[in-house]
Enzyme design. Structure first.
Site, PDB file in Angstrom:
ATOM      1  N   GLU A   1       0.879  -0.988  -0.423  1.00 19.07           N
ATOM      2  CA  GLU A   1       0.253  -0.029  -0.393  1.00 19.07           C
ATOM      3  C   GLU A   1       0.829   1.422  -0.576  1.00 19.07           C
ATOM      4  O   GLU A   1       1.573   1.335   0.644  1.00 19.07           O
ATOM      5  CB  GLU A   1      -0.724   0.066   1.243  1.00 19.07           C
ATOM      6  CG  GLU A   1      -1.777   0.742   1.075  1.00 19.07           C
ATOM      7  CD  GLU A   1      -2.968  -0.196  -0.025  1.00 19.07           C
ATOM      8  OE1 GLU A   1      -2.972   0.200  -1.203  1.00 19.07           O
ATOM      9  OE2 GLU A   1      -3.906  -1.318   0.663  1.00 19.07           O
TER      10      GLU A   1
ATOM     11  N   ASP B   1       2.815   2.268  -5.228  1.00 15.32           N
ATOM     12  CA  ASP B   1       2.846   2.192  -6.122  1.00 15.32           C
ATOM     13  C   ASP B   1       3.423   3.323  -6.554  1.00 15.32           C
ATOM     14  O   ASP B   1       4.457   3.309  -7.642  1.00 15.32           O
ATOM     15  CB  ASP B   1       1.245   1.875  -6.654  1.00 15.32           C
ATOM     16  CG  ASP B   1       0.344   2.691  -6.868  1.00 15.32           C
ATOM     17  OD1 ASP B   1       0.684   3.682  -5.421  1.00 15.32           O
ATOM     18  OD2 ASP B   1      -0.816   2.806  -7.372  1.00 15.32           O
TER      19      ASP B   1
ATOM     20  N   GLY C   1     -16.193   5.299  -2.391  1.00 10.26           N
ATOM     21  CA  GLY C   1     -15.709   5.275  -1.029  1.00 10.26           C
ATOM     22  C   GLY C   1     -15.576   4.692  -0.497  1.00 10.26           C
ATOM     23  O   GLY C   1     -14.738   4.438   0.750  1.00 10.26           O
ATOM     24  N   ALA C   2     -15.556   3.323  -0.408  1.00  7.83           N
ATOM     25  CA  ALA C   2     -15.071   2.120  -0.343  1.00  7.83           C
ATOM     26  C   ALA C   2     -12.999   1.569   0.248  1.00  7.83           C
ATOM     27  O   ALA C   2     -12.895   1.037   0.551  1.00  7.83           O
ATOM     28  CB  ALA C   2     -15.957   1.056  -0.449  1.00  7.83           C
TER      29      ALA C   2
ATOM     30  N   LEU D   1     -12.595   0.386  -3.310  1.00  5.75           N
ATOM     31  CA  LEU D   1     -12.063  -0.760  -4.099  1.00  5.75           C
ATOM     32  C   LEU D   1     -12.135   0.142  -5.390  1.00  5.75           C
ATOM     33  O   LEU D   1     -12.503  -1.100  -6.629  1.00  5.75           O
ATOM     34  CB  LEU D   1     -13.723  -1.401  -3.971  1.00  5.75           C
ATOM     35  CG  LEU D   1     -13.555  -2.131  -2.045  1.00  5.75           C
ATOM     36  CD1 LEU D   1     -15.292  -2.924  -2.152  1.00  5.75           C
ATOM     37  CD2 LEU D   1     -12.582  -3.308  -2.092  1.00  5.75           C
TER      38      LEU D   1
ATOM     39  N   SER E   1     -14.296   2.196  -7.796  1.00  5.31           N
ATOM     40  CA  SER E   1     -14.891   2.448  -8.374  1.00  5.31           C
ATOM     41  C   SER E   1     -14.363   3.722  -9.339  1.00  5.31           C
ATOM     42  O   SER E   1     -15.166   3.336 -10.356  1.00  5.31           O
ATOM     43  CB  SER E   1     -16.038   3.032  -7.054  1.00  5.31           C
ATOM     44  OG  SER E   1     -15.864   4.036  -6.762  1.00  5.31           O
TER      45      SER E   1
ATOM     46  N   GLU F   1      -7.117  10.741 -13.855  1.00  2.00           N
ATOM     47  CA  GLU F   1      -7.428  10.681 -12.341  1.00  2.00           C
ATOM     48  C   GLU F   1      -6.921  11.823 -12.036  1.00  2.00           C
ATOM     49  O   GLU F   1      -7.025  13.045 -11.325  1.00  2.00           O
ATOM     50  CB  GLU F   1      -6.941   9.954 -11.943  1.00  2.00           C
ATOM     51  CG  GLU F   1      -7.205   9.360 -10.086  1.00  2.00           C
ATOM     52  CD  GLU F   1      -8.130   9.371  -9.699  1.00  2.00           C
ATOM     53  OE1 GLU F   1      -9.036   8.520 -10.796  1.00  2.00           O
ATOM     54  OE2 GLU F   1      -9.013   9.179  -9.090  1.00  2.00           O
TER      55      GLU F   1
ATOM     56  N   ASP G   1      -4.630   1.132  -9.649  1.00  2.00           N
ATOM     57  CA  ASP G   1      -6.190   0.621  -9.877  1.00  2.00           C
ATOM     58  C   ASP G   1      -6.204   0.409 -11.246  1.00  2.00           C
ATOM     59  O   ASP G   1      -7.359  -0.096 -11.407  1.00  2.00           O
ATOM     60  CB  ASP G   1      -6.201   1.527  -9.073  1.00  2.00           C
ATOM     61  CG  ASP G   1      -6.231   2.461  -7.565  1.00  2.00           C
ATOM     62  OD1 ASP G   1      -5.572   1.371  -6.900  1.00  2.00           O
ATOM     63  OD2 ASP G   1      -7.137   2.995  -6.858  1.00  2.00           O
TER      64      ASP G   1
HETATM   65  C1  GLA Z   1      -5.207   4.496  -3.824  1.00  2.00           C
HETATM   66  C2  GLA Z   1      -3.979   5.004  -5.419  1.00  2.00           C
HETATM   67  C3  GLA Z   1      -3.366   3.781  -5.164  1.00  2.00           C
HETATM   68  C4  GLA Z   1      -2.878   3.740  -4.089  1.00  2.00           C
HETATM   69  C5  GLA Z   1      -3.473   3.513  -3.381  1.00  2.00           C
HETATM   70  C6  GLA Z   1      -2.315   3.179  -2.078  1.00  2.00           C
HETATM   71  O1  GLA Z   1      -6.286   3.437  -4.005  1.00  2.00           O
HETATM   72  O2  GLA Z   1      -5.823   5.240  -5.873  1.00  2.00           O
HETATM   73  O3  GLA Z   1      -2.889   4.343  -7.183  1.00  2.00           O
HETATM   74  O4  GLA Z   1      -1.507   4.294  -4.307  1.00  2.00           O
HETATM   75  O5  GLA Z   1      -4.249   4.723  -2.642  1.00  2.00           O
HETATM   76  O6  GLA Z   1      -1.849   2.125  -2.149  1.00  2.00           O
END
Ligand code: GLA
Length: 405
Positions: free
Chosen positions: A31, A34, A128-129, A131, A133, A166, A178
């Protein structure tokens, strides 16, 4: 979800030329690595966004969000970020594709994309979870545009272009995880992605008598995107300081744990101490970089655990990640910490941690199948006692990435 082709026809009095489905994602470990050129271990899930699409001829974009019952119409010319967030996930991608077309010599003259299109979207990824979206919408849109206008984009290019969308239209300087996971997911497989070069390897996810359960805090603190961008800057600040001594270092991927201690531990960094009387900034930069460098190493070890079937060791690393995200990287929040603490000493929970950007969203838990119901009940009670929110549970399956329906 409704049949999106039927909704499309009712909305636009037209037949959808294509329907694309794009999934949300989970991330087992890795986490905030990236955008630091590290590793991540995500997978696409069985919660998704669908878009239905048909070309227009009048230069307008007619966009409808089925779940929100909102329509927005704008011209394809000079696209700018809008106040309505879901619209930005569509037009942000259109703007990237327009740029790509303008810079690609084989596309000459006014391009058909500028003639506009009708699009409607729906989905069952909780917003907002954590995941992803928004990435799912962006990936669905670019996939549809690629098909409809024969752009010849690879999924790798699509991932990079949606990430840029984004950045420019949603204002979040997100990494690539993501979008990459949404576009490249495969059923029952996790994806080890090296964000330094986008090389990726699939591994079957065999959790044996365990399963993944997501506990959703039901909150998204407002500072999520501003703090996210701040974390990126703090990492960059750390790299600059390390470069003073090690000029060849480009990203935190190139940095060893020893170098973090040597260059960033505040008590050793006299210049920074003088520049910042309270030493808080130095401390922060040290903690942020320490977390990231530890986490990049941890993902690589965790994958070895997974392949060797050492599930307890893998789960412990998830707890370690949460500890780092909460104490060093400071992207957790009381609600997420409550959820992780609620399962931490439970022998039937191998691992748990907050997932995604942080400041709300879900925790990901690996729980013994036979104990899932009892643990859900216990955690739901604890969460109700300690917060004013009601816990939501998501039991997800690992599914294929973006595809035509
Ligand atoms: C969000 C970002 C990802 C990543 C995560 C944390 O989901 O969109 O690129 O940095 O946070 O790991």
């Amino acid at each position: 979800m409704q049949d999106i082709r039927v909704s499309f026809t009712q909305l636009f009095n037209n037949t959808a030329a294509i329907v694309v489905q794009s999934p949300g994602r989970i991330n087992l470990i890795g986490e905030h690595t990236d955008y630091n050129n590290g590793f991540v271990l995500p997978a696409a899930i069985d919660k998704c966004v669908q878009v239905a699409f048909a070309k227009r001829r009048d230069g307008a974009l007619h966009m409808h969000a089925i779940d929100l019952q909102e329509t927005v119409i704008i011209s394809t010319i000079a696209l700018q970020p809008q106040a309505t967030s879901w619209v930005n996930y569509i037009i942000g991608v259109v703007a990237q594709v327009q740029k790509y077309i303008a810079n690609t010599p084989s596309f000459t003259g006014a391009h058909e994309l500028d003639h506009g299109f009708d699009i409607c979207i729906q989905g069952d990824i909780p917003i907002g979870a954590g995941l992803s979206s928004s990435a799912a919408v962006e990936c669905a849109v670019i996939f549809a545009l690629n098909e409809m206008y024969q752009l010849g984009l690879t999924t790798m290019q699509m991932a990079l272009m949606t990430q840029q969308a984004e950045h420019e239209f949603a204002g979040v300087k997100c990494g690539i995880m993501d979008m990459f996971a949404s576009l490249h997911g495969k059923s029952n497989q996790v994806l080890l992605l090296d964000c330094a070069n986008l090389q990726h390897t699939y591994y079957p996810l065999d959790l044996k008598e365990y399963q993944i359960v997501l506990f959703d805090t039901q909150i998204k603190h407002a500072l999520a995107s501003s703090e996210y961008n701040t974390r990126r800057l703090e990492c960059e600040e750390g790299i600059k300081r390390i470069q003073n001594k090690y000029p060849s270092v480009q990203t935190l991927r190139d940095v060893s744990k020893q170098q973090v201690e040597e260059c960033l531990a505040p008590y050793k960094n006299l210049d920074a101490t003088l520049a910042d009387k309270n030493n808080t900034i130095s401390n922060k930069v040290y903690h942020r970089c320490k977390y990231v460098v530890d986490e990049i190493a941890r993902v690589q070890l965790a994958v070895k655990d997974l392949l060797a079937g050492k599930m307890h060791a893998f789960g412990q690393k998830m707890f370690d990640t949460h500890e780092g995200l909460s104490k060093l990287y400071e992207v957790s929040c009381p609600e997420l910490d409550i959820l992780v603490n609620a399962v931490k000493d439970n022998p039937h929970v191998l691992g748990a941690r907050m997932m995604g950007g942080g400041f709300g969203g879900c925790t990901i838990n690996i729980i013994k199948k036979s104990e899932v119901q009892a643990i859900i009940k216990a955690v739901t009670d604890i969460y109700a006692q300690k917060t004013s929110y009601t816990l939501q549970i998501h039991q997800v399956k690992i599914e294929q990435g973006t595809h035509i329906k």
